[in-house]
Design an enzyme around this catalytic site. Structure first.
Site, mmCIF file in Angstrom:
data_model
loop_
_atom_site.group_PDB
_atom_site.id
_atom_site.type_symbol
_atom_site.label_atom_id
_atom_site.label_comp_id
_atom_site.label_asym_id
_atom_site.label_seq_id
_atom_site.Cartn_x
_atom_site.Cartn_y
_atom_site.Cartn_z
ATOM 1 N N GLY A 100 0.813 -1.223 0.000
ATOM 2 C CA GLY A 100 0.000 0.000 0.000
ATOM 3 C C GLY A 100 0.839 1.262 0.000
ATOM 4 O O GLY A 100 2.060 1.227 0.124
ATOM 5 N N ARG A 103 4.136 5.901 1.841
ATOM 6 C CA ARG A 103 4.659 7.276 1.917
ATOM 7 C C ARG A 103 4.145 8.111 0.758
ATOM 8 O O ARG A 103 4.800 9.038 0.310
ATOM 9 C CB ARG A 103 6.169 7.284 1.957
ATOM 10 C CG ARG A 103 6.763 6.680 0.750
ATOM 11 C CD ARG A 103 8.177 6.915 0.574
ATOM 12 N NE ARG A 103 8.610 5.869 -0.341
ATOM 13 C CZ ARG A 103 9.841 5.595 -0.615
ATOM 14 N NH1 ARG A 103 10.787 6.283 -0.069
ATOM 15 N NH2 ARG A 103 10.137 4.646 -1.448
ATOM 16 N N GLY A 135 6.945 7.244 6.383
ATOM 17 C CA GLY A 135 6.111 7.969 5.425
ATOM 18 C C GLY A 135 6.774 9.187 4.813
ATOM 19 O O GLY A 135 6.180 9.893 4.005
ATOM 20 N N ASP A 269 4.400 -4.273 -7.201
ATOM 21 C CA ASP A 269 3.759 -3.063 -6.659
ATOM 22 C C ASP A 269 4.302 -1.808 -7.327
ATOM 23 O O ASP A 269 3.781 -0.720 -7.106
ATOM 24 C CB ASP A 269 3.950 -2.991 -5.135
ATOM 25 C CG ASP A 269 5.414 -3.105 -4.727
ATOM 26 O OD1 ASP A 269 6.040 -4.132 -5.042
ATOM 27 O OD2 ASP A 269 5.940 -2.164 -4.119
ATOM 28 N N ASP A 279 7.352 5.013 -9.637
ATOM 29 C CA ASP A 279 8.169 4.809 -8.434
ATOM 30 C C ASP A 279 9.662 4.823 -8.741
ATOM 31 O O ASP A 279 10.340 3.798 -8.742
ATOM 32 C CB ASP A 279 7.784 3.499 -7.715
ATOM 33 C CG ASP A 279 6.568 3.706 -6.830
ATOM 34 O OD1 ASP A 279 5.918 4.766 -6.957
ATOM 35 O OD2 ASP A 279 6.265 2.832 -6.019
HETATM 36 P P1 AMP Z 1 9.146 1.008 -2.906
HETATM 37 O O1 AMP Z 1 10.337 0.137 -2.758
HETATM 38 O O2 AMP Z 1 9.457 2.471 -2.860
HETATM 39 O O3 AMP Z 1 8.304 0.670 -4.062
HETATM 40 O O4 AMP Z 1 8.255 0.753 -1.593
HETATM 41 C C1 AMP Z 1 7.751 -0.496 -1.254
HETATM 42 C C2 AMP Z 1 6.735 -0.353 -0.142
HETATM 43 O O5 AMP Z 1 7.333 0.243 1.014
HETATM 44 C C3 AMP Z 1 5.544 0.533 -0.494
HETATM 45 O O6 AMP Z 1 4.413 0.014 0.151
HETATM 46 C C4 AMP Z 1 5.936 1.856 0.095
HETATM 47 O O7 AMP Z 1 4.830 2.659 0.359
HETATM 48 C C5 AMP Z 1 6.656 1.435 1.356
HETATM 49 N N1 AMP Z 1 7.630 2.431 1.803
HETATM 50 C C6 AMP Z 1 8.818 2.725 1.242
HETATM 51 N N2 AMP Z 1 9.442 3.704 1.921
HETATM 52 C C7 AMP Z 1 8.634 4.044 2.937
HETATM 53 C C8 AMP Z 1 8.700 4.987 4.011
HETATM 54 N N3 AMP Z 1 9.735 5.807 4.156
HETATM 55 N N4 AMP Z 1 7.664 5.045 4.870
HETATM 56 C C9 AMP Z 1 6.620 4.242 4.739
HETATM 57 N N5 AMP Z 1 6.478 3.332 3.772
HETATM 58 C C10 AMP Z 1 7.478 3.229 2.882
HETATM 59 MG MG MG Z 2 6.703 1.439 -4.717
#
Ligand code: AMP
Ligand code: MG
Length: 520
Positions: A100, A103, A135, A269, A279
């Protein structure tokens, strides 16, 4: 500030009844309402005039207090309810369950000039999906996302867009290389836009929970609003939908291969249902041509998301989407046919793309060998991909003996161009020259066409890092310079010739230039 708010995601799809901002598993809902965190001292670093206009704002409004308040998350636009989307995903090949928007917070959807834009703030604080994260987003990764998404758009690569880049005024703790050296960094917020931010993972979430009712609602919604040409939802439409997603995904990846972009984290995702690059994390640009390269140190061991593997991963991710959609069709064969077609299409489209990079208009049986031989030559010594193809666009037919001179500046170790290596290049240029004889275009016409597919300027990893280093000291000029430069990546820009150069030696193994992690 007047926006034409036109929400559909939140009005048509079920929301999470809990409105507290607590981390939790969310069932039978596509989103949870959550308010962005008010930043301490927001400051606008940069905004895109084009994207402001795209959502119906005047250029002057970019510098208004209302713009700052809205796109920093300080104020919520009247009568709107920001929300985080629920999705799941396969990360690095493994099922990761619910993920989900951890952030990212969606503000609303806007309609303008017959286009729909969902607008998100990335880095506006925790949501029910933040899991162990905070976040927030740091300035370095926000600059990287902001600059790269716009650069990709101007390169002609399908992508999400960016409207603004702001400092939050808060600090964020990050362990940049996951090696126990955490430090405080400047927090930032990017507002980004796409017709929708729905990912493969949104479908996987419902499928994994056997919530077919909501899976169907989400698929029907996606088709109605984003694939209307497919017609009313039915079993056949679902198959056509999957086929359309597969085609768009493949087209996007072929573009990545063309410009030398490595996404770095092709988890399901991070796969847009619209086939948009989404992303921007530890992505990177190929400098020396290398199928095995990945910028992502988190993926260092298996190099799952290396340059040469991106088309295969696209297929693997589509298979996960097919698994999620399967219950709506109840037949495996149509999905298998489409997945097989992806592989056939990949071969065809990939060769067509290489033909375009070489300036070949006619299709000839020898083209596959010519491109394979070229790739083998490019791997002989470190050769800069962007420079090589752009310089090759200057090649004059009939001068094979001078071929290597035309592209000389692309070699990182020109002293290696001798003996067998030099011979192999000479052979390649002879066969390229021979092949050009079959073409009808004049040199100048072919060169012109080649310059529309072989960019002169890309956001090299070290360029983004230079902009980040300056921005961390409060100097944002380079952010703007690069933003402007990359708006015309195929044009000659004599005043910017310094960016048409090999990666400097200091950047070879520097953190942020060739080594990036998921920590952002
Ligand atoms: P990503 O690798 O950026 O695609 O992130 C994978 C998952 O981790 C997604 O659900 C993001 O929303 C969550 N996520 C990544 N960085 C953060 C953060 N700093 N705070 C909260 N959720 C995060
Ligand atoms: Mg992502």
């Amino acid at each position: 500030m007047q926006l034409n708010i036109n929400n559909t995601f939140t009005t048509e799809l079920p929301s999470d009844p809990i409105t507290e901002n607590t981390r939790r598993q969310v069932f039978k809902a596509t989103h949870s309402y959550v308010t962005p965190k008010v930043p301490t001292q927001p400051k606008l670093i940069h905004a895109s005039k084009d994207m402001a206009e795209a959502i119906g704002l005047d250029e002057n409004e970019i510098h208004s207090k209302a713009f700052l308040d809205l796109f920093s998350g300080s104020n919520v636009y009247p009568k709107t309810n920001p929300y985080a989307m629920a999705y799941a995903g396969h990360q690095f090949g493994n099922w990761a369950g619910q993920l989900g928007d951890g952030r990212a917070i969606n503000l609303f959807e806007v309609s303008h000039n017959n286009k729909r834009w969902a607008i998100q703030l990335k880095g506006s604080g925790e949501t029910p999906y933040s899991r162990q994260g905070d976040g927030y987003a740091v300035l370095r990764s926000s600059i990287r996302e902001y600059l790269c998404s716009e650069a990709m758009y101007y390169l002609g690569v399908p992508t999400t867009r960016a409207l603004s880049l702001m400092l939050s005024g808060d600090t964020v703790l990050r362990d940049m290389l996951y090696n126990g050296n955490a430090d405080y960094e400047k927090g930032a917020i990017v507002s980004r836009l796409a017709p929708t931010f729905i990912r493969f993972g949104n479908f996987e979430l419902f499928a994994a929970r056997k919530d077919t009712e909501n899976l169907k609602k989400l698929v029907d919604y996606t088709i109605t609003y984003f694939y209307p040409e497919l017609g009313a939802p039915s079993k056949e439409t679902y198959i056509n939908f999957f086929e359309a997603v597969a085609n768009r995904t493949l087209d996007m990846i072929i573009h990545w291969q063309r410009v030398g972009f490595v996404h770095g984290v092709m988890n399901t995702d991070n796969m847009s249902i619209l086939g948009l690059t989404i992303d921007y994390g530890p992505y990177g640009w190929l400098e020396d041509f290398n199928f095995g390269w990945t910028p992502n140190t988190t993926d260092r061991q298996n190099k799952r998301y290396r340059y040469g593997n991106q088309p295969n991963i696209g297929l693997w991710n589509l298979l996960q989407l097919a698994n999620a959609l399967y219950v709506l069709v109840d037949e495996a064969e149509p999905f298998e046919t489409i997945l097989n077609q992806y592989q056939t299409d990949f071969e065809i489209k990939s060769l067509d793309m290489m033909r375009s990079k070489l300036g070949l208009q006619i299709k000839d049986d020898t083209d596959a060998k010519l491109t394979l031989d070229l790739e083998a030559c490019l791997l002989l010594t470190e050769t800069d991909m962007t420079l090589f193809f752009r310089l090759l666009s200057n090649y004059k037919h009939g001068f094979a003996a001078n071929g290597i001179k035309t592209v000389y500046d692309a070699f990182y170790t020109p002293e290696a161009l001798k003996d067998e290596i030099l011979d192999r290049w000479k052979v390649w240029f002879l066969s390229y020259d021979k092949r050009l004889k079959k073409e009808q275009l004049k040199d100048s016409e072919r060169q012109e066409l080649m310059r529309t597919v072989n960019p002169k300027y890309v956001l090299r990893n070290y360029m983004a890092q230079l902009a980040i280093d300056d921005a961390n000291k409060g100097d944002y000029k380079l952010v703007d310079d690069l933003f402007q430069l990359l708006k015309n990546p195929y044009s000659e820009q004599p005043e910017n010739e310094k960016w048409f150069a090999k990666r400097p030696d200091w950047a070879r193994d520097k953190v942020g230039c060739s080594m990036l992690s998921c920590s952002s």
